[in-house]
Design a protein around this motif. Structure first.
Motif, short mmCIF file in Angstrom:
data_model
loop_
_atom_site.label_atom_id
_atom_site.label_comp_id
_atom_site.label_asym_id
_atom_site.label_seq_id
_atom_site.Cartn_x
_atom_site.Cartn_y
_atom_site.Cartn_z
N TYR A 71 0.84 -1.21 0.00
CA TYR A 71 0.00 0.00 0.00
C TYR A 71 0.86 1.25 0.00
N LEU A 75 0.78 4.21 -2.68
CA LEU A 75 0.44 5.57 -2.24
C LEU A 75 1.49 6.56 -2.69
N TYR A 80 -3.03 13.27 1.74
CA TYR A 80 -4.45 13.59 1.88
C TYR A 80 -4.62 14.70 2.91
N GLU A 85 -9.23 10.09 5.11
CA GLU A 85 -8.99 9.73 3.71
C GLU A 85 -7.92 8.64 3.61
N TYR A 86 -6.92 8.70 4.46
CA TYR A 86 -5.91 7.62 4.49
C TYR A 86 -6.57 6.30 4.91
N ASP A 89 -8.86 5.01 2.16
CA ASP A 89 -8.08 4.54 1.01
C ASP A 89 -7.42 3.20 1.33
N LYS A 92 -10.04 0.54 1.16
CA LYS A 92 -10.35 0.26 -0.25
C LYS A 92 -9.28 -0.64 -0.86
#
Length: 306
Positions: A71, A75, A80, A85-86, A89, A92
């Motif tokens: 990840y 990234l 962000y 948001e981190y 994400d 996700k």
């Protein structure tokens, strides 16, 4: 056994974890303890964001360390504005079909269902043992209703747990239709020594669906803590969630905690996993001993009253 803690104040945030992990041994040997396991990682190569893991050290057969590294690579230098948001994400990313293909997901689902059906079998065997100890004669005609009754009771208990946020009615319907063969395989493997009534088979199929879509986690559960700052956040923030896999691309996940500091709150100490040592250090007394003293004192005082 894992002990982890997060200490936050208005200037920053610190994460701490032990480095020990206990793995069950084979045979009669004692469990093996490793003392150099990483449980904390940078979630970003650029931003002040960290992640801390406890519980199961892997997710869908991949070690969390490998998952976080991949990840972080994807990234890159992206930042962000907000820590949420981190977290979103990262969640996700945990459903990325390239990293976690469908066959791996289904194998994990099969493992979960087998484990839970095994738990039900343990309840049934205990119930039958109690019936025998009460000098009751059991044969196929008498113990089959007992098995059905026990499975029905488990179904009722499972339905009391809250539904996981990812699973809407459409997804539940797909699980009910798509995993019939998987439920049958698990049922045949686990309950091969018993002749199940049609109603018991129907209850087990329902349990499979309800178990996979509700907050019923087991030994494959992992705790994930994400903490740090977004670009537009002046005070640190923390997110904590529990996860033990995914079904049809939907995470079996519960958001347990979201906390942040502000101008009004100056500091916070948050323990995770085995919390007794943190509470003992903060309060000066072991929490179980504290509860014992309080309860026995209360009983003594109440008992002395006329």
């Amino acid at each position: 056994m894992t002990a982890e803690v997060c200490v936050m104040n208005r200037l920053g945030i610190a994460l701490a974890a032990d480095s020990a992990v206990t793995l069950p041994s084979r045979g009669d040997n004692e469990n093996k303890i490793y003392t150099s396991v990483d449980k904390m990682f940078n979630l970003s190569i650029e931003a002040p964001v960290g992640v801390m893991i406890f519980g199961n050290a892997s997710y869908l057969e991949l070690m969390w360390e490998t998952i976080v590294k991949e990840y972080r690579r994807r990234l890159g230098a992206r930042r962000y504005d907000f820590l949420r948001e981190y977290a979103d994400d990262f969640l996700k990313f945990l459903t990325d079909a390239e990293v976690f293909p469908e066959d791996v997901q289904n194998q994990h689902v099969s493992k979960l269902v087998h484990m839970y059906f095994g738990h039900i079998l343990g309840r049934i065997e205990k119930r039958l043992s109690n019936e025998v100890q009460q000098s009751k004669e059991l044969d196929e005609e008498t113990f089959s209703p007992i098995i059905t009754d026990e499975i029905s009771e488990v179904l009722s208990k499972v339905k009391e747990f809250p539904r996981l946020e990812e699973f809407d009615k459409a997804t539940i319907s797909k699980i009910r239709q798509g995993f019939r063969a998987l439920f049958r395989e698990a049922r045949d493997n686990v309950f091969k020594d018993f002749k199940l009534e049609p109603s018991a088979i129907r209850y087990l199929n329902q349990i499979g669906v309800e178990f996979l879509t509700r907050d019923v986690f087991g030994p494959l559960e992992s705790g994930v803590v994400i903490a740090g700052f977004g670009e537009k956040e002046f005070f640190p923030r923390l997110y904590f969630f529990r996860i033990d896999g995914q079904v049809l691309g939907k995470l079996r996940m519960v958001r347990e905690l979201e906390t942040e500091l502000s101008a009004e709150s100056s500091a916070s100490v948050i323990p995770f996993a085995q919390q007794e040592m943190v509470h003992t250090f903060m309060n000066g007394i072991d929490p179980e001993f504290d509860q014992f003293v309080r309860s026995t004192t209360h009983q003594s005082l109440v008992g002395s009253c006329p």
